[in-house]
Design a protein around this motif. Sequence first.
Motif, PDB file in Angstrom:
ATOM      1  N   GLU A   8      54.360 109.771 -43.213  1.00 45.61           N
ATOM      2  CA  GLU A   8      54.350 109.647 -41.759  1.00 45.61           C
ATOM      3  C   GLU A   8      53.098 108.862 -41.359  1.00 45.61           C
ATOM      4  N   GLU A   9      53.257 107.945 -40.399  1.00 44.29           N
ATOM      5  CA  GLU A   9      52.157 107.061 -40.021  1.00 44.29           C
ATOM      6  C   GLU A   9      52.103 106.874 -38.506  1.00 44.29           C
ATOM      7  N   VAL A  10      50.919 106.507 -38.035  1.00 46.13           N
ATOM      8  CA  VAL A  10      50.722 106.135 -36.631  1.00 46.13           C
ATOM      9  C   VAL A  10      49.939 104.832 -36.598  1.00 46.13           C
ATOM     10  N   TYR A  11      50.463 103.850 -35.836  1.00 46.90           N
ATOM     11  CA  TYR A  11      49.810 102.551 -35.669  1.00 46.90           C
ATOM     12  C   TYR A  11      49.354 102.375 -34.228  1.00 46.90           C
ATOM     13  N   ASP A  12      48.210 101.700 -34.048  1.00 42.98           N
ATOM     14  CA  ASP A  12      47.723 101.440 -32.693  1.00 42.98           C
ATOM     15  C   ASP A  12      48.384 100.179 -32.134  1.00 42.98           C
ATOM     16  N   LYS A  13      47.980  99.750 -30.935  1.00 47.74           N
ATOM     17  CA  LYS A  13      48.617  98.616 -30.254  1.00 47.74           C
ATOM     18  C   LYS A  13      48.361  97.291 -30.969  1.00 47.74           C
ATOM     19  N   ASN A  14      47.392  97.262 -31.868  1.00 45.37           N
ATOM     20  CA  ASN A  14      47.095  96.049 -32.630  1.00 45.37           C
ATOM     21  C   ASN A  14      47.759  96.046 -34.005  1.00 45.37           C
ATOM     22  N   GLY A  15      48.638  97.009 -34.249  1.00 43.24           N
ATOM     23  CA  GLY A  15      49.327  97.081 -35.524  1.00 43.24           C
ATOM     24  C   GLY A  15      48.487  97.620 -36.662  1.00 43.24           C
ATOM     25  N   VAL A  16      47.390  98.298 -36.325  1.00 48.06           N
ATOM     26  CA  VAL A  16      46.487  98.838 -37.337  1.00 48.06           C
ATOM     27  C   VAL A  16      46.839 100.302 -37.603  1.00 48.06           C
ATOM     28  N   LEU A  17      46.940 100.686 -38.865  1.00 47.42           N
ATOM     29  CA  LEU A  17      47.242 102.066 -39.220  1.00 47.42           C
ATOM     30  C   LEU A  17      46.060 102.962 -38.873  1.00 47.42           C
ATOM     31  N   THR A  18      46.297 103.961 -38.027  1.00 50.88           N
ATOM     32  CA  THR A  18      45.231 104.903 -37.657  1.00 50.88           C
ATOM     33  C   THR A  18      45.395 106.245 -38.356  1.00 50.88           C
ATOM     34  N   GLU A  19      46.640 106.601 -38.682  1.00 51.17           N
ATOM     35  CA  GLU A  19      46.912 107.845 -39.408  1.00 51.17           C
ATOM     36  C   GLU A  19      48.018 107.597 -40.425  1.00 51.17           C
ATOM     37  N   GLY A  20      47.795 108.076 -41.637  1.00 46.51           N
ATOM     38  CA  GLY A  20      48.826 107.992 -42.664  1.00 46.51           C
ATOM     39  C   GLY A  20      48.776 109.232 -43.526  1.00 46.51           C
ATOM     40  N   PHE A  21      49.937 109.850 -43.748  1.00 46.69           N
ATOM     41  CA  PHE A  21      49.955 111.090 -44.533  1.00 46.69           C
ATOM     42  C   PHE A  21      51.083 111.051 -45.548  1.00 46.69           C
ATOM     43  N   ASN A  22      50.741 111.262 -46.831  1.00 45.32           N
ATOM     44  CA  ASN A  22      51.688 111.306 -47.932  1.00 45.32           C
ATOM     45  C   ASN A  22      52.139 112.750 -48.119  1.00 45.32           C
ATOM     46  N   LEU A  23      53.411 113.034 -47.815  1.00 49.12           N
ATOM     47  CA  LEU A  23      53.913 114.405 -47.907  1.00 49.12           C
ATOM     48  C   LEU A  23      54.088 114.854 -49.351  1.00 49.12           C
ATOM     49  N   PHE A  24      54.305 113.928 -50.289  1.00 54.29           N
ATOM     50  CA  PHE A  24      54.467 114.295 -51.690  1.00 54.29           C
ATOM     51  C   PHE A  24      53.140 114.732 -52.282  1.00 54.29           C
ATOM     52  N   GLN A  25      52.062 114.029 -51.914  1.00 54.60           N
ATOM     53  CA  GLN A  25      50.747 114.321 -52.479  1.00 54.60           C
ATOM     54  C   GLN A  25      49.884 115.174 -51.558  1.00 54.60           C
ATOM     55  N   ASP A  26      50.376 115.445 -50.346  1.00 55.77           N
ATOM     56  CA  ASP A  26      49.661 116.278 -49.376  1.00 55.77           C
ATOM     57  C   ASP A  26      48.255 115.738 -49.110  1.00 55.77           C
ATOM     58  N   ARG A  27      48.194 114.441 -48.804  1.00 58.53           N
ATOM     59  CA  ARG A  27      46.885 113.831 -48.531  1.00 58.53           C
ATOM     60  C   ARG A  27      47.042 112.649 -47.576  1.00 58.53           C
ATOM     61  N   SER A  28      45.930 112.296 -46.933  1.00 57.96           N
ATOM     62  CA  SER A  28      45.905 111.148 -46.028  1.00 57.96           C
ATOM     63  C   SER A  28      45.648 109.861 -46.808  1.00 57.96           C
ATOM     64  N   TYR A  29      45.983 108.733 -46.195  1.00 60.72           N
ATOM     65  CA  TYR A  29      45.712 107.432 -46.802  1.00 60.72           C
ATOM     66  C   TYR A  29      45.512 106.413 -45.688  1.00 60.72           C
ATOM     67  N   ARG A  30      44.984 105.229 -46.067  1.00 60.08           N
ATOM     68  CA  ARG A  30      44.703 104.192 -45.078  1.00 60.08           C
ATOM     69  C   ARG A  30      45.408 102.872 -45.368  1.00 60.08           C
ATOM     70  N   VAL A  31      46.011 102.722 -46.537  1.00 59.46           N
ATOM     71  CA  VAL A  31      46.702 101.476 -46.887  1.00 59.46           C
ATOM     72  C   VAL A  31      48.202 101.763 -46.985  1.00 59.46           C
ATOM     73  N   PRO A  32      49.010 101.247 -46.044  1.00 66.43           N
ATOM     74  CA  PRO A  32      50.437 101.557 -46.033  1.00 66.43           C
ATOM     75  C   PRO A  32      51.238 100.669 -46.979  1.00 66.43           C
ATOM     76  N   LEU A  33      52.467 101.092 -47.286  1.00 65.54           N
ATOM     77  CA  LEU A  33      53.395 100.236 -47.996  1.00 65.54           C
ATOM     78  C   LEU A  33      53.804  99.068 -47.094  1.00 65.54           C
ATOM     79  N   THR A  34      54.265  98.001 -47.720  1.00 69.44           N
ATOM     80  CA  THR A  34      54.680  96.831 -46.957  1.00 69.44           C
ATOM     81  C   THR A  34      55.898  97.141 -46.084  1.00 69.44           C
ATOM     82  N   ILE A  35      56.071  96.355 -45.015  1.00 65.88           N
ATOM     83  CA  ILE A  35      57.262  96.507 -44.178  1.00 65.88           C
ATOM     84  C   ILE A  35      58.176  95.289 -44.284  1.00 65.88           C
ATOM     85  N   VAL A  36      57.778  94.290 -45.079  1.00 66.77           N
ATOM     86  CA  VAL A  36      58.617  93.101 -45.286  1.00 66.77           C
ATOM     87  C   VAL A  36      58.784  92.888 -46.786  1.00 66.77           C
TER      88      VAL A  36
END
Length: 371
Positions: free
Chosen positions: A212-240
């Motif tokens: 689960e992720e949250v992006y700001d108005k500039n397309g920057v990831l502000t929150e990312g959480f890996n449910l499998f590993q139960d931890r936060s992250y800052r580098v998301p998977l690609t969308i293209v």
Amino acid sequence: MKEISSFLLVWLTALLSFGQTDAAKKDTLFEKSVNGLVRFYYDDHYYLVDKDCAFKSIERLSQFIVAKNAFHGEFKDFDRNGTLVLTGYYNEGVKEGDFKAYHPNGTLKWETTFKENRPSGDWKYYYPDGKPLLTVNFDSTAGTISSFWDRLGRQRVVNGEGNYEFKMPFEFYNEYGFPFFERKGKIKNGLPSGYWTTNMVDEKNKKVLFTEEVYDKNGVLTEGFNLFQDRSYRVPLTIVPSQSFVIGERMLFKACSFDDYSGFNAYLSDKLNGAFAANPSFQNTEEDFAYRVSLSKEGEPELITLSQPLKTTALNKYLEMVVKDIPYYFPSLDEQGEPIEDTLTVSGKLRVSEAGVFNFHSLKVEREKQP
């Protein structure tokens, strides 16, 4: 995986000047073709492989400047059936002009234009039936999504605004055993915005929430959480879609084994290296190690034992902890291609530098039952 650029220069010089060398006969990654061209052999991820390897999927015909270790002029890539899959142009290793890729049925897969090695303008993707899929614009520094159509032909993103939902394959091994992941969320001004999810997807299209992720108005990831590993992250998977053809420019070589091809050996090396921090207490050593894995037909390890412990016994408990943390291996297959239970032997080497930096390398997987 090996970087071959250093010996490629010597090898190609001999090959182009005097013909095929004895070394090339043992492992033919490229050879002379007609009209001064060179034929390169790749797997479908654009890693060089032997011409007789079962994982060879692509052949490239191109000029090659040995002194600069660079492609030059127009090139053409063909699949194992001789169908054109990619064409473009290099100016002494720099991508220039129109690049076009094709689906196996011959229809256009994507097209874009490069200027000084960077995409310029629109990068357009198409479904195998020729209908539009995705347009990514590169007029700015970062690419932005301007249009997207789903498989039913409905345009979901218009002028950089709309809803996006796209399934992509994992290129290499992942710890979770899923072949696909699906990215889903809103696009604003061509960039991800607000709440996004990633689902793991199996062959039957069953989905499991992964991130689960949250992006700001500039397309920057502000929150990312890996449910499998139960931890936060800052580098998301690609969308293209990612494009592996650029790997071919780096002249990387893979041995002809499934665990090399699939990326498992590279994953295991990275996992071991990441788990062992530099420690000046251990210096200037080179040791062999091996462990055995009893593997279910689902790819789940059921028993792991160190069959050849490290000579530095103080490190063995940490080595054992790391390898027991690997949740999934690719299962072995029988002659009909069906998964089977098996016992694997994983071997490799540990080199520790003068600064105490650990480097696990030369990983190899041997499977007892797989033919």
